[in-house]
Design a protein around this motif. Sequence first.
Motif, short mmCIF file in Angstrom:
data_model
loop_
_atom_site.label_atom_id
_atom_site.label_comp_id
_atom_site.label_asym_id
_atom_site.label_seq_id
_atom_site.Cartn_x
_atom_site.Cartn_y
_atom_site.Cartn_z
N UNK A 131 41.94 35.89 38.57
CA UNK A 131 41.55 36.84 39.60
C UNK A 131 42.63 37.05 40.65
N UNK A 132 43.73 36.32 40.54
CA UNK A 132 44.82 36.47 41.52
C UNK A 132 45.38 37.90 41.50
N UNK A 133 45.46 38.50 40.32
CA UNK A 133 45.95 39.87 40.21
C UNK A 133 45.01 40.82 40.94
N UNK A 134 43.71 40.60 40.76
CA UNK A 134 42.72 41.43 41.45
C UNK A 134 42.84 41.28 42.96
N UNK A 135 43.09 40.06 43.41
CA UNK A 135 43.27 39.84 44.85
C UNK A 135 44.48 40.63 45.34
N UNK A 136 45.53 40.66 44.55
CA UNK A 136 46.72 41.42 44.91
C UNK A 136 46.42 42.91 45.01
N UNK A 137 45.64 43.41 44.07
CA UNK A 137 45.26 44.83 44.10
C UNK A 137 44.42 45.15 45.33
N UNK A 138 43.47 44.29 45.63
CA UNK A 138 42.63 44.50 46.81
C UNK A 138 43.50 44.46 48.07
N UNK A 139 44.43 43.51 48.12
CA UNK A 139 45.33 43.40 49.27
C UNK A 139 46.15 44.66 49.45
#
Length: 168
Positions: free
Chosen positions: A156-164
């Motif tokens: 989910x780190x990639x998703x966190x990056x996208x949200x950021x």
Amino acid sequence: LICLLVACNGSYKKSKQLRFQQDSAMVLQFIRKGDSIYAQKANFSTFSKSIELYDSASQIAQQTADTNLMATAILAKGRAYDAMNSNPQKTIDYYSQAAALFATIPHQKIKALYIKHLVAHGYDKVRDSGNCVKILKELYNEILPIPDRINVKMRFMVEMGLISTVVK
């Protein structure tokens, strides 16, 4: 008299353990049934029916006082509300509760972090960048001390990056 009390206590413990096993099985059965209805994603009524089943699971889980069962049932309700996209605050509330509960369970830290990222995503969906950024900062601070060998498994780190990126 002492022998009788010891024998009764043993029976009581076995009865209590059996009741817990039955309740646990029932919670998981309600969740599985809710998941099968939820997976149809046909219309609003399928989500409503799945939420009813998750509510039943949640009520039984509360009676067991088992943190894992309670967190699992609450997470299921959060997923259904998220999919319905009709009451985003309930989505955020359920995900927040589930993340907090999973965080208290040994060896469930990564799951708690994943669910907390869903809270950030919930805030992003309702365009509440203030709370979204707050949750993301908390997540980054919690993830920072985790060894890289574990971090690479957190998909989910990639998703966190996208949200950021979206909330800048």
